[in-house]
Write an enzyme that holds these catalytic residues in place. Structure first.
Site, short mmCIF file in Angstrom:
data_model
loop_
_atom_site.label_atom_id
_atom_site.label_comp_id
_atom_site.label_asym_id
_atom_site.label_seq_id
_atom_site.Cartn_x
_atom_site.Cartn_y
_atom_site.Cartn_z
N CYS A 107 -49.39 -17.85 -11.72
CA CYS A 107 -49.35 -16.40 -12.24
C CYS A 107 -49.02 -15.45 -11.13
O CYS A 107 -49.17 -15.56 -9.92
CB CYS A 107 -50.89 -16.24 -12.47
SG CYS A 107 -51.31 -14.32 -13.17
N HIS A 149 -51.36 -17.50 -21.94
CA HIS A 149 -51.64 -16.81 -20.79
C HIS A 149 -51.33 -15.27 -20.81
O HIS A 149 -52.40 -14.36 -20.00
CB HIS A 149 -50.71 -17.42 -19.61
CG HIS A 149 -50.78 -16.90 -18.28
ND1 HIS A 149 -51.11 -17.81 -17.41
CD2 HIS A 149 -50.83 -15.81 -17.43
CE1 HIS A 149 -51.24 -17.21 -16.24
NE2 HIS A 149 -50.67 -15.87 -16.20
N GLU A 150 -50.40 -14.66 -21.23
CA GLU A 150 -50.26 -13.39 -21.09
C GLU A 150 -51.33 -12.52 -22.03
O GLU A 150 -51.60 -11.54 -21.70
CB GLU A 150 -48.87 -13.20 -21.83
CG GLU A 150 -47.72 -13.56 -20.99
CD GLU A 150 -47.88 -13.11 -19.25
OE1 GLU A 150 -48.44 -12.22 -18.85
OE2 GLU A 150 -47.65 -14.28 -18.62
N HIS A 153 -54.37 -11.92 -20.20
CA HIS A 153 -54.22 -10.72 -19.43
C HIS A 153 -54.73 -9.59 -19.94
O HIS A 153 -55.07 -8.68 -19.57
CB HIS A 153 -52.93 -10.88 -18.73
CG HIS A 153 -52.43 -11.39 -17.73
ND1 HIS A 153 -53.10 -11.17 -16.54
CD2 HIS A 153 -51.43 -12.21 -17.31
CE1 HIS A 153 -52.80 -12.12 -15.60
NE2 HIS A 153 -51.75 -12.67 -16.04
#
Ligand code: ZN
Length: 189
Positions: A107, A149-150, A153
């Site tokens: 990351c 993953h995004e 966030h």
């Protein structure tokens, strides 16, 4: 324009993003800057929180020549994912399947750290694009992982939250060093 990347410890990374209502020139300029920043940092994904903005906006760009496989479907039809790069996710909403995969992940907000992360192997994502259209796609492999993953966030979730506790303990000094940097960074701005 290259933007500063926020590090773990900066509270913006724990802030859920606000929905983007109007997709206008400002949004397009921000997306352009995020893509440039991601490329400059040699990343394959970047969320708005990582440039200090708590918004429901992320970009992904996986190089076509990458060896790790990905697959993508639109309305159950297999498509060539590389034609959809760079991918802009605006207000994404995702669902995942039960089957899980484990792979190495990093990351940009945790420079120098990587760990094996277990995630659902396939994701369905509905989002808006820069034209304002709502569309839905499915992805697995590296792309499916990058999308998850995004989107994490955008909801204030970080890859360390998915880390195996033993691996996280092993990395605790490195993570703590980054956390201090991120904290200082948030106090400067
Ligand atoms: Zn990240």
């Amino acid at each position: 324009m290259i933007l500063d990347i926020t590090y773990y410890g900066n509270p913006v990374l724990r802030t859920s993003g606000e929905k983007i209502e109007a997709i206008d020139e400002t949004t397009r300029a921000l997306v352009q800057d995020m893509i440039e920043t991601m490329h400059e940092a040699s990343g394959i994904g970047l969320a708005a929180q990582q440039i200090g903005r708590a918004l429901q906006l992320a970009v992904i760009d996986i190089p076509a020549e990458i060896e790790t496989p990905s697959r993508m479907w639109i309305e159950d039809r297999r498509v060539d994912w590389s034609e959809y790069m760079p991918l802009v996710l605006i207000n994404p909403v995702c669902s995942t399947i039960k089957k899980k995969d484990t792979a190495e992940e990093g990351c940009l907000s945790f420079p120098g750290i990587s760990a094996s992360i277990t995630r659902p192997s396939r994701v369905t994502c509905t989002c808006r694009n820069l034209e304002g259209e709502t569309w839905t796609f499915d992805a697995d492999g590296l792309l499916g992982r990058a999308v998850q993953h995004e989107v994490d966030h955008l909801n204030g979730v970080l890859f360390t939250d998915h880390m195996d506790p033993a691996e996280k303990r092993h990395l605790r000094e490195e993570i703590e060093t980054i956390r201090q940097q991120g904290l200082e960074q948030s106090q400067e701005s």
